[in-house]
Design a protein around this motif. Structure first.
Motif, PDB file in Angstrom:
ATOM      1  N   ARG A 167       2.470  -1.406   5.845  1.00 50.54           N
ATOM      2  CA  ARG A 167       2.107  -1.164   4.464  1.00 50.54           C
ATOM      3  C   ARG A 167       0.583  -0.945   4.278  1.00 50.54           C
ATOM      4  O   ARG A 167       0.164  -0.236   3.620  1.00 50.54           O
ATOM      5  CB  ARG A 167       2.837  -2.445   3.450  1.00 50.54           C
ATOM      6  N   VAL A 168      -0.010  -1.877   5.004  1.00 50.15           N
ATOM      7  CA  VAL A 168      -1.494  -2.048   4.936  1.00 50.15           C
ATOM      8  C   VAL A 168      -2.188  -0.950   5.740  1.00 50.15           C
ATOM      9  O   VAL A 168      -3.425  -0.807   5.605  1.00 50.15           O
ATOM     10  CB  VAL A 168      -1.989  -3.407   5.256  1.00 50.15           C
ATOM     11  N   ALA A 169      -1.628  -0.217   6.771  1.00 51.27           N
ATOM     12  CA  ALA A 169      -2.276   0.573   7.608  1.00 51.27           C
ATOM     13  C   ALA A 169      -2.855   1.740   7.090  1.00 51.27           C
ATOM     14  O   ALA A 169      -3.789   2.418   7.490  1.00 51.27           O
ATOM     15  CB  ALA A 169      -1.528   0.963   9.001  1.00 51.27           C
ATOM     16  N   GLY A 170      -2.334   2.056   6.137  1.00 54.21           N
ATOM     17  CA  GLY A 170      -2.771   3.381   5.141  1.00 54.21           C
ATOM     18  C   GLY A 170      -3.549   2.870   3.950  1.00 54.21           C
ATOM     19  O   GLY A 170      -3.631   4.134   3.179  1.00 54.21           O
ATOM     20  N   LEU A 208      -6.843  -6.733   3.494  1.00 52.58           N
ATOM     21  CA  LEU A 208      -5.771  -6.436   4.153  1.00 52.58           C
ATOM     22  C   LEU A 208      -4.704  -7.378   4.497  1.00 52.58           C
ATOM     23  O   LEU A 208      -3.590  -7.556   4.458  1.00 52.58           O
ATOM     24  CB  LEU A 208      -5.837  -5.559   5.163  1.00 52.58           C
ATOM     25  N   ALA A 209      -5.564  -8.606   5.115  1.00 48.78           N
ATOM     26  CA  ALA A 209      -4.668  -9.875   5.252  1.00 48.78           C
ATOM     27  C   ALA A 209      -4.196 -10.589   4.056  1.00 48.78           C
ATOM     28  O   ALA A 209      -3.045 -10.847   4.189  1.00 48.78           O
ATOM     29  CB  ALA A 209      -5.641 -10.868   6.072  1.00 48.78           C
ATOM     30  N   ILE A 210      -4.687 -10.725   3.020  1.00 51.20           N
ATOM     31  CA  ILE A 210      -4.108 -11.250   2.069  1.00 51.20           C
ATOM     32  C   ILE A 210      -3.027 -10.417   1.538  1.00 51.20           C
ATOM     33  O   ILE A 210      -1.775 -10.702   0.960  1.00 51.20           O
ATOM     34  CB  ILE A 210      -5.037 -11.215   0.626  1.00 51.20           C
ATOM     35  N   MET A 211      -2.939  -8.999   1.596  1.00 48.69           N
ATOM     36  CA  MET A 211      -1.604  -8.155   1.261  1.00 48.69           C
ATOM     37  C   MET A 211      -0.566  -8.246   2.094  1.00 48.69           C
ATOM     38  O   MET A 211       0.490  -8.082   1.923  1.00 48.69           O
ATOM     39  CB  MET A 211      -2.301  -6.618   1.147  1.00 48.69           C
ATOM     40  N   MET A 212      -0.850  -8.821   3.382  1.00 49.19           N
ATOM     41  CA  MET A 212       0.098  -8.872   4.431  1.00 49.19           C
ATOM     42  C   MET A 212       0.897 -10.168   4.243  1.00 49.19           C
ATOM     43  O   MET A 212       2.190 -10.305   4.484  1.00 49.19           O
ATOM     44  CB  MET A 212      -0.283  -8.709   5.784  1.00 49.19           C
TER      45      MET A 212
END
Length: 301
Positions: free
Chosen positions: A222-225, A162-166
């Motif tokens: 965005r990444v929470a779901g 998720l960090a990479i996506m953020m």
């Protein structure tokens, strides 16, 4: 040009607009205002529809057990998603601690140091490409890099995915917000003998902080779901697990498992979990926004 012709021209410029022109301008004003209101309603309508439908389907299933108990065994009624709620908080905290500082640092470099450089163009291109990579591909990549090497699923692997996506969202937002800071502000600080790194931290970042915080919130929401990356990294857990090197439950994963099951009881809990997820995202984003606005107001005063 004589004085009479000049006065006549000035008189023409000073003539009051006719009733037709006033009516035309008023109609155009109302028309554009109506379009703006309609566009706003069209933007808010999907969110309101989703929120009200989730309330209709999931509010009746919310109770104390939902927030305090773990999932019940197959075939039994009751149970909750307490472990999934805590697990999502842990994964998102890890992702934010990793992704937000890296994204802000990359955005600062692009805006303050990397303009027109080959490295800056490469970083910007990489961020744009990562922003369009499907989440499931990100999950598979982290699975190959971390899960396979560690030989087990873990909360840490989910946080890394998720960090990479953020990172790309935070990077590009930070760059754009820093670009809106007037150069005169930077020049004033530099003219007083303030080093550039200090100017970036105390002047540029502080001025652009509302927009940067908004970008961080967008990345968080965005990444929470996201479910697909966690399927390959965190994997899920039906029991309590708070360790970073073990599989951990997450609210999107639990909703996915319940939604594809053939049990009506699990479907009911899936709707309740969806409602809790969207409320938690909205609440966290709102709180961060309120805190950021207070900080800006205090700094301005």
């Amino acid at each position: 040009m004589n004085t009479q012709s000049l006065n006549s021209r000035q008189g023409n410029f000073q003539q009051k607009p006719t009733r037709l022109n006033v009516a035309r301008r008023t109609a155009a004003n109302y028309f554009i205002s109506g379009l703006s209101i309609l566009a706003t309603l069209l933007v808010l309508a999907p969110l309101a529809a989703v929120l009200f439908y989730l309330i209709y389907k999931g509010a009746s299933s919310l109770n104390l057990a939902f927030f305090t108990q773990i999932p019940a065994p197959v075939g039994e009624t009751g149970g909750g998603m307490a472990n999934a709620i805590i697990g999502s908080g842990i994964i998102l905290l890890v992702a934010s601690l990793m992704g937000i500082p890296v994204g802000i640092a990359a955005g600062v470099y692009l805006a303050e140091y990397g303009r027109g450089t080959m490295l800056g163009n490469a970083v910007r291109f990489t961020a744009d490409v990562l922003n369009g990579v499907p989440s499931i591909v990100m999950g598979i990549a982290v699975y190959s890099l971390l899960v396979v090497q560690q030989k087990h699923f873990s909360a840490l692997a989910g946080g890394v995915a998720l960090a990479i996506m953020m990172v790309p969202t935070v990077t590009r937002t930070t760059e754009e917000m820093l670009a809106t800071v007037p150069h005169a502000v930077r020049e004033a600080a530099l003219g007083l003998g303030v080093p550039k790194w200090r100017t970036v931290l105390s002047v540029s970042l502080r001025t652009a902080s509302p927009g940067i915080i908004t970008g961080c919130m967008l990345a968080f929401a965005r990444v929470a779901g996201e479910t697909a990356p966690l399927l390959f990294t965190a994997f899920g857990n039906q029991f309590w697990s708070l360790r970073m090197n073990e599989p951990i439950a997450a609210l999107p994963l639990q909703i996915y498992v319940y939604a594809i099951s053939p049990y009506d009881e699990w479907h009911r809990l899936a709707w309740a979990g969806s409602l809790v997820l969207i409320v938690l995202i909205m609440a966290s984003v709102t709180l961060v926004r309120i805190y950021a606005n207070r900080g800006v107001l205090k700094g301005g005063s």
